[in-house]
Motif scaffolding. Structure first.
Motif, PDB file in Angstrom:
ATOM      1  N   UNK A 411       1.096 -47.129  24.327  1.00  0.00           N
ATOM      2  CA  UNK A 411       0.462 -48.549  24.613  1.00  0.00           C
ATOM      3  C   UNK A 411       1.686 -49.739  24.766  1.00  0.00           C
ATOM      4  N   UNK A 412       2.718 -49.244  24.265  1.00  0.00           N
ATOM      5  CA  UNK A 412       3.717 -50.214  24.258  1.00  0.00           C
ATOM      6  C   UNK A 412       4.380 -50.597  25.639  1.00  0.00           C
ATOM      7  N   UNK A 413       4.564 -49.445  26.432  1.00  0.00           N
ATOM      8  CA  UNK A 413       5.184 -49.894  27.700  1.00  0.00           C
ATOM      9  C   UNK A 413       6.422 -50.521  27.341  1.00  0.00           C
ATOM     10  N   UNK A 414       6.593 -51.456  28.485  1.00  0.00           N
ATOM     11  CA  UNK A 414       7.920 -52.217  28.044  1.00  0.00           C
ATOM     12  C   UNK A 414       7.736 -53.511  27.299  1.00  0.00           C
ATOM     13  N   UNK A 415       6.498 -53.465  26.615  1.00  0.00           N
ATOM     14  CA  UNK A 415       6.546 -54.528  25.803  1.00  0.00           C
ATOM     15  C   UNK A 415       6.226 -54.316  24.249  1.00  0.00           C
ATOM     16  N   UNK A 416       7.017 -53.217  24.001  1.00  0.00           N
ATOM     17  CA  UNK A 416       6.876 -52.524  22.707  1.00  0.00           C
ATOM     18  C   UNK A 416       7.080 -53.595  21.530  1.00  0.00           C
ATOM     19  N   UNK A 417       8.145 -54.447  21.733  1.00  0.00           N
ATOM     20  CA  UNK A 417       8.602 -55.618  20.948  1.00  0.00           C
ATOM     21  C   UNK A 417       7.213 -56.289  20.419  1.00  0.00           C
ATOM     22  N   UNK A 418       6.748 -56.958  21.618  1.00  0.00           N
ATOM     23  CA  UNK A 418       5.449 -58.049  21.367  1.00  0.00           C
ATOM     24  C   UNK A 418       4.345 -57.227  20.794  1.00  0.00           C
ATOM     25  N   UNK A 419       4.097 -55.977  21.328  1.00  0.00           N
ATOM     26  CA  UNK A 419       2.709 -55.364  21.027  1.00  0.00           C
ATOM     27  C   UNK A 419       2.898 -54.378  19.597  1.00  0.00           C
ATOM     28  N   UNK A 420       4.056 -54.056  19.224  1.00  0.00           N
ATOM     29  CA  UNK A 420       4.065 -53.029  18.296  1.00  0.00           C
ATOM     30  C   UNK A 420       4.952 -53.423  17.249  1.00  0.00           C
ATOM     31  N   UNK A 421       6.106 -54.007  17.273  1.00  0.00           N
ATOM     32  CA  UNK A 421       7.228 -54.287  16.269  1.00  0.00           C
ATOM     33  C   UNK A 421       6.900 -55.559  15.800  1.00  0.00           C
ATOM     34  N   UNK A 422       6.711 -56.743  16.600  1.00  0.00           N
ATOM     35  CA  UNK A 422       6.594 -57.799  16.020  1.00  0.00           C
ATOM     36  C   UNK A 422       5.154 -58.218  14.889  1.00  0.00           C
ATOM     37  N   UNK A 423       4.259 -57.563  15.435  1.00  0.00           N
ATOM     38  CA  UNK A 423       2.971 -57.767  14.625  1.00  0.00           C
ATOM     39  C   UNK A 423       3.381 -57.226  13.180  1.00  0.00           C
ATOM     40  N   UNK A 424       4.083 -55.814  13.268  1.00  0.00           N
ATOM     41  CA  UNK A 424       4.064 -55.122  12.106  1.00  0.00           C
ATOM     42  C   UNK A 424       5.147 -56.123  11.310  1.00  0.00           C
ATOM     43  N   UNK A 425       6.341 -56.540  11.826  1.00  0.00           N
ATOM     44  CA  UNK A 425       7.370 -57.443  11.132  1.00  0.00           C
ATOM     45  C   UNK A 425       6.559 -58.539  10.560  1.00  0.00           C
ATOM     46  N   UNK A 426       5.681 -59.295  11.275  1.00  0.00           N
ATOM     47  CA  UNK A 426       5.213 -60.425  10.813  1.00  0.00           C
ATOM     48  C   UNK A 426       4.293 -60.205   9.543  1.00  0.00           C
ATOM     49  N   UNK A 427       3.481 -59.026   9.489  1.00  0.00           N
ATOM     50  CA  UNK A 427       2.774 -58.752   8.628  1.00  0.00           C
ATOM     51  C   UNK A 427       3.603 -58.555   7.183  1.00  0.00           C
ATOM     52  N   UNK A 428       4.514 -57.739   7.578  1.00  0.00           N
ATOM     53  CA  UNK A 428       5.552 -57.723   6.603  1.00  0.00           C
ATOM     54  C   UNK A 428       5.928 -58.437   5.829  1.00  0.00           C
ATOM     55  N   UNK A 429       6.532 -59.577   6.638  1.00  0.00           N
ATOM     56  CA  UNK A 429       7.136 -60.815   6.061  1.00  0.00           C
ATOM     57  C   UNK A 429       6.051 -61.391   5.297  1.00  0.00           C
ATOM     58  N   UNK A 430       4.770 -61.646   5.821  1.00  0.00           N
ATOM     59  CA  UNK A 430       3.798 -62.134   5.056  1.00  0.00           C
ATOM     60  C   UNK A 430       3.339 -61.475   3.610  1.00  0.00           C
TER      61      UNK A 430
END
Ligand SMILES: [Zn+2]
Length: 737
Positions: A411-430
């Motif tokens: 599902x990530x294709x070329x937008x893997x950072x925005x679709x997969x990594x960043x949501x996880x990182x944001x929740x991690x930080x929270x």
């Protein structure tokens, strides 16, 4: 060597659903008997070592580096396992295998053998390091087909050492030549394992073997696109996995034929972006090595702990070893550098707090800068002293943050950072800011057994979920679990194909209304009281005076399944942000939900139909952090396993030990928190730690393992409260039961 075709002609002619079913055989679940691999045997050594030392030799080290000085250091830091350079790209022992390049400085010496013998005298586990990713000209001349080929059909020269060639990982170079090298090393030195670096290739290879083997697998040409919706690409993702697991099995079995107690340890794995299927790797491995050597760019200091948690999600209780480097890890690769003392320390202790067995790595036996020796010695010395509080039987966290390789791959294709990594990182930080202890959970391990310790699961835009996974999540909530999901969670199937509606719509209380909107400028969410009680919902705690808060950047158009009497957050649509005269809301109030709340018997669900977690990672808005914290607390519907009150940013973890409980507080409070390196540590003041003791147990002794004192504590009604006067770097509250 050719692969055994997984697909028969019948498969190839079959319908798409049948093809998917066949692919599933290779993705995630169906590998019966694999548990019988390296990890299962009870007599293996994997659980023994607590502190690893890695010395990666460079070609001109033989005869120049001080072998005894290294052995003395290993002894001084109480290292009980070593990883030592043996062969592959360069051999550091007198190999007799043709084309296995002996170090040009070897001159009759055997530095690898010397190090192995020295480490054995110290009682250490010894693992040999190989690196098969590059070869010299003679190998290319003798076996041009062993060299990786790029998309234009050219053999690939090494990007950093252009006199060398990049090898194909999936062909005879690894399957035949490196198998022979591996056998020779294990036969001559009877090492406990072989750790291979860069064994899995250096990007896509179009050599004749890869072309032929891929065609035999699926009757297609190698893909020339990264789009996972392209059938060849989809097959390639699965084929490459299969090929690498075949290589893993081959090397492991050849090693064990010579030394049954030894094993192959691939340098592989990670989180959502892991190149290899982590579920399968976790089943197969007896231990794994999380290789995130240091921070780079904009990376938080908790990223090392995150890496450890990702591995643990796949490995369960098997030990996770964590490599940390003493050097600077930036794209310019100053491999001979030494990082600041504070940065080495915070990176190592955050890994330790999150459960890794530390493994320091140093490249080059000749030292140009010796400043790191002292800090590693201090960290290891402390670790040795308190080892019995650091063996970690199990984490006591009740919250799980799900990561999805499936979403990243399909599902990530070329937008893997925005679709997969960043949501996880944001929740991690929270979660870090909220001081909620938590684990990572692999999205293909959502069965009852793997979720048994969790009260709450978080799905940070886990877009790709199949029906089985949705069913597992439904059972989790029906069993009293809490769920927080964001944005496009469950809006795609396991292959990244958009579903007509959410797979989890019944849990969300929402249906997909047809579009995903964004990026949105200048949109808001209105804070609403509950219309019947006149009170604010608990997920708005701390936002009661706000009136409204900023929205995210992307939203899913989601409509309630039933008319909602009251919604705590409602959409204020975008309006112009310039010219300033035009900046006023055109619509001041809607009934479009900014959050969906569900209570199902004991289970609770919060669904944010927008990218709150991704936006949090980008913007770090305090209000979004509060909402995420409140959502987790509300769905959890129980007291946290440990609460820590006090100033600063702390990574809080809690562990069950054999006869104690440990709570780690890692002090991340630092002006260099989001971009290193740390220069110094800034102590934080008093922290009040409160935890529930196991039923019927009393604390017989409470210690602070870094501060060294016995803190003020108070036991009341099954709870223990401990006052930690201050934390400089890392404090461990150790509670003997
Ligand atoms: Zn190839």
């Amino acid at each position: 060597m050719r692969t055994t075709p997984l697909f028969t002609r019948r498969h190839l002619l079959a319908s798409v659903p049948a093809m998917r079913a066949a692919c599933m055989v290779d993705w995630g679940r169906e590998h019966p008997g694999e548990d019988q691999g390296a990890g299962a045997a009870p007599d293996r050594w994997f659980d023994r070592p607590m502190r690893w030392a890695q010395l990666t030799l460079v070609e001109n080290d033989p005869g120049r580096f001080n072998l005894q000085e290294w052995l003395d250091y290993f002894s001084r830091v109480h290292a009980d396992a070593a990883c030592l350079s043996a062969g592959g790209c360069v051999a550091y022992y007198p190999t007799t295998i043709p084309l296995h390049h002996r170090s040009a400085w070897l001159d009759g010496l055997d530095p690898f053998g010397g190090l192995v013998a020295g480490c054995r005298k110290l009682g250490m586990i010894v693992v040999a390091r190989t690196d098969p990713h590059a070869v010299h000209q003679d190998v290319c001349d003798a076996h041009p087909d062993w060299i990786a080929v790029d998309a234009s059909g050219e053999r690939r020269r090494h990007w950093a050492s252009p006199e060398m060639w990049v090898t194909c990982a999936l062909g005879p170079y690894n399957f035949e030549f490196m198998t022979e090298v591996t056998r020779e090393i294990v036969s001559l030195y009877r090492v406990d394992g072989v750790f291979s670096n860069r064994w899995s290739g250096s990007g896509m290879c179009y050599c004749e073997h890869c072309r032929d083997n891929f065609r035999a697998y699926c009757n297609m040409d190698l893909p020339r696109t990264t789009d996972p919706q392209d059938p060849a690409r989809r097959h390639y993702i699965l084929w490459r996995d299969q090929r690498l697991f075949e290589l893993w099995d081959l090397w492991d079995s050849e090693i064990r034929k010579i030394n049954p107690a030894a094993s192959f340890i691939p340098n592989t794995g990670g989180g959502a972006l892991s190149e290899l299927d982590m579920v399968r790797a976790g089943r197969k491995a007896g231990t794994m090595v999380a290789d995130r050597q240091a921070r780079r760019g904009l990376m938080a200091p908790w990223a090392n702990g995150m890496n450890v948690k990702e591995y643990r999600a796949a490995l369960g209780s098997k030990p996770v070893v964590g490599i940390f480097s003493v050097g600077v890890e930036e794209p310019y690769r100053w491999k001979d550098s030494v990082q600041s003392e504070a940065e080495i320390r915070i990176w190592a202790v955050d890994g330790i707090a999150n459960g890794f067995r530390p493994w320091f790595t140093k490249f080059s036996g000749v030292l140009y800068d010796r400043r790191w020796l002292k800090v590693v010695e201090e960290v290891y010395d402390w670790h040795y002293k308190w080892e019995r509080y650091l063996r970690n039987e199990a984490p006591l966290a009740r919250t799980g943050l799900v990561y999805s390789q499936q979403t990243a791959r399909f599902c990530g294709r070329d937008r893997v950072a925005g679709r997969v990594e960043d949501p996880g990182l944001g929740f991690y930080q929270a979660l870090i800011e909220a001081r909620i202890p938590f684990e990572m959970v692999h999205d293909r391990l959502l069965d009852t057994e793997h979720l048994s310790g969790f009260k709450t699961l978080i799905l940070p835009n886990v877009a790709a979920l199949d029906d089985t996974q949705c069913g597992q999540l439904r059972r989790f909530v029906d069993g009293g679990g809490g769920l927080v999901a964001t944005f496009e969670t469950s809006l795609y199937d396991e292959w990244g194909v958009r579903r007509p509606d959410f797979g989890l719509g019944d849990l969300f209380g929402a249906r997909f209304a047809g579009k995903v909107e964004g990026p949105m400028q200048n949109s808001y969410l209105r804070i609403e009281k509950d219309s019947s009680s006149g009170q604010y919902h608990p997920i708005l705690k701390g936002l009661e005076d706000a009136g409204r808060i900023i929205n995210g950047v992307y939203r899913v158009d989601a409509a309630p399944l039933q008319r909602l009497p009251s919604v705590p957050l409602t959409l204020i649509p975008s309006y112009p942000d310039l010219p300033m005269e035009k900046v006023y809301p055109r619509v001041t109030r809607t009934d479009v939900p900014g959050v969906f709340l569900q209570e199902r018997d004991k289970g609770r669900v919060v669904y944010f139909p927008w990218d709150i977690d991704r936006t949090f990672w980008e913007v770090l808005c305090v209000d979004h952090g509060r909402l995420l914290r409140n959502a987790v607390d509300w769905v959890s519907n129980e007291e946290r396993p440990v609460t820590v009150a006090g100033p600063g940013v702390l990574d809080v973890t809690i562990w069950r030990q054999r006869s104690s409980i440990t709570v780690h507080l890692v002090n991340l409070t630092n002006p260099m928190m989001m971009k290193g390196p740390f220069r110094e540590f800034i102590p934080v003041g008093e922290q009040r730690v409160r935890l529930r003791l196991p039923a019927g147990r009393k604390a017989s002794k409470v210690q602070l393992l870094a501060g060294g004192q016995q803190p003020a504590c108070h036991e009341n009604g099954g709870y223990l409260e401990v006052v930690v006067p201050s934390v400089l770097v890392h404090e461990v509250v150790a509670i003997d039961l």
